[in-house]
Design a protein around this motif. Sequence first.
Motif, PDB file in Angstrom:
ATOM      1  N   ASP A 143      47.021  46.083  55.983  1.00 51.61           N
ATOM      2  CA  ASP A 143      45.854  46.032  55.103  1.00 51.61           C
ATOM      3  C   ASP A 143      45.946  47.129  54.055  1.00 51.61           C
ATOM      4  OD1 ASP A 143      44.701  43.902  56.372  1.00 51.61           O
ATOM      5  OD2 ASP A 143      43.299  45.087  57.565  1.00 51.61           O
TER       6      ASP A 143
ATOM      7  N   TYR B 237      42.708  40.307  43.352  1.00 52.22           N
ATOM      8  CA  TYR B 237      42.601  39.608  44.634  1.00 52.22           C
ATOM      9  C   TYR B 237      41.746  40.363  45.644  1.00 52.22           C
ATOM     10  CZ  TYR B 237      46.424  36.968  42.595  1.00 52.22           C
ATOM     11  OH  TYR B 237      47.201  36.209  41.749  1.00 52.22           O
TER      12      TYR B 237
ATOM     13  N   ASP C 108      47.838  43.189  40.100  1.00 50.37           N
ATOM     14  CA  ASP C 108      48.188  43.051  41.510  1.00 50.37           C
ATOM     15  C   ASP C 108      49.445  43.864  41.769  1.00 50.37           C
ATOM     16  OD1 ASP C 108      47.719  42.118  44.124  1.00 50.37           O
ATOM     17  OD2 ASP C 108      49.214  40.548  43.901  1.00 50.37           O
TER      18      ASP C 108
ATOM     19  N   TYR D  96      43.256  42.615  51.567  1.00 50.74           N
ATOM     20  CA  TYR D  96      42.844  43.501  50.479  1.00 50.74           C
ATOM     21  C   TYR D  96      41.600  44.282  50.926  1.00 50.74           C
ATOM     22  CZ  TYR D  96      46.194  41.444  47.251  1.00 50.74           C
ATOM     23  OH  TYR D  96      47.358  41.051  46.633  1.00 50.74           O
TER      24      TYR D  96
ATOM     25  N   ARG E  84      49.682  38.137  54.783  1.00 55.23           N
ATOM     26  CA  ARG E  84      48.563  37.237  55.109  1.00 55.23           C
ATOM     27  C   ARG E  84      47.866  36.720  53.846  1.00 55.23           C
ATOM     28  NH1 ARG E  84      45.438  41.925  58.227  1.00 55.23           N
ATOM     29  NH2 ARG E  84      47.625  42.501  58.474  1.00 55.23           N
ATOM     30  N   ALA E  85      47.891  37.517  52.773  1.00 50.86           N
ATOM     31  CA  ALA E  85      47.314  37.063  51.507  1.00 50.86           C
ATOM     32  C   ALA E  85      48.181  35.970  50.885  1.00 50.86           C
ATOM     33  CB  ALA E  85      47.165  38.236  50.545  1.00 50.86           C
TER      34      ALA E  85
ATOM     35  N   LEU F 161      41.098  37.919  48.898  1.00 52.08           N
ATOM     36  CA  LEU F 161      42.139  37.448  49.801  1.00 52.08           C
ATOM     37  C   LEU F 161      42.271  38.388  51.002  1.00 52.08           C
ATOM     38  CD1 LEU F 161      44.962  36.293  47.357  1.00 52.08           C
ATOM     39  CD2 LEU F 161      43.270  34.902  48.551  1.00 52.08           C
TER      40      LEU F 161
ATOM     41  N   ARG G 224      51.115  43.021  48.012  1.00 51.05           N
ATOM     42  CA  ARG G 224      50.298  41.898  48.500  1.00 51.05           C
ATOM     43  C   ARG G 224      50.662  41.628  49.954  1.00 51.05           C
ATOM     44  NH1 ARG G 224      51.300  36.668  45.170  1.00 51.05           N
ATOM     45  NH2 ARG G 224      50.444  38.045  43.557  1.00 51.05           N
TER      46      ARG G 224
END
Length: 257
Positions: A250, A52, A99, A66, A105-106, A63, A102
């Motif tokens: 982030d 992602y 992944d 990331y 917001r993703a 996304l 996460r």
Amino acid sequence: MRTKFPSMRQTLVATFMMVSCESEMSARAEGLGNGFVFLSEIDPTVIQDMRYAGNNNFTGRPLPGYGSAQCVVKTPVADALKRVQAELAARKLSLKMLDCYRPIRAVQAMVQWVGDSKITGDKNYFPRTKKSALINQGYIASRSGHSTGTVLDLTLVDLNVSADGANDPIGSGPCIAEDNGRAPDELDMGTSFDCFDPKSATFSSEITKQQQQNRAILVALMGRHGFSNYKREWWHFSFRSASSGAFDFDIPAKPKS
């Protein structure tokens, strides 16, 4: 003049405050905190392909959140993955992380993508499932355990096989096809990662005996080290510990050593 030495209690308090400040500064410097670590700092041998963070995923674009292609997890999760990797080494296999943590917001971006009728999406990832049904059928969550740092997507790779082209896009065929977009070094699990299809169910009857065996190896291995599998997705595992809430920071670049 008599010198006044600090008491033992004062010394301990000062030491604790100094260590706490150093830890906090270190966390700020790395852009982490709340018990998160870079997996590569715990075990640099684990292969990472953070899907992602780039275009090679079902949305076709990176996304939000990331900021780098780094696997970030809670410390106990990283420690458990290190033990998994040590067991795999004897078989000339390795974990490949797809992944990890996460950002919220993703997750929200995934939900918005499902609901946006103007975006048809890449049908290779859901050849037999309606895009609008991906949430109701349990493939995309409006609230994801990934945001706690204790849920992972991963697969296994054969270290004896060349990894050339390992990060190439899924290709032109559906994810359920025999040539389903797996990287050349990955064990054949019957579908590619993020294949939103009944064939991705861990114990699907649609896959071959060898594919069933490969999935069984992965599930058993992860289970021995505290991870449970999500039955709809063979690649999805949760660490068996209480989470401490969801986060939305982030994912930063790993600091240079």
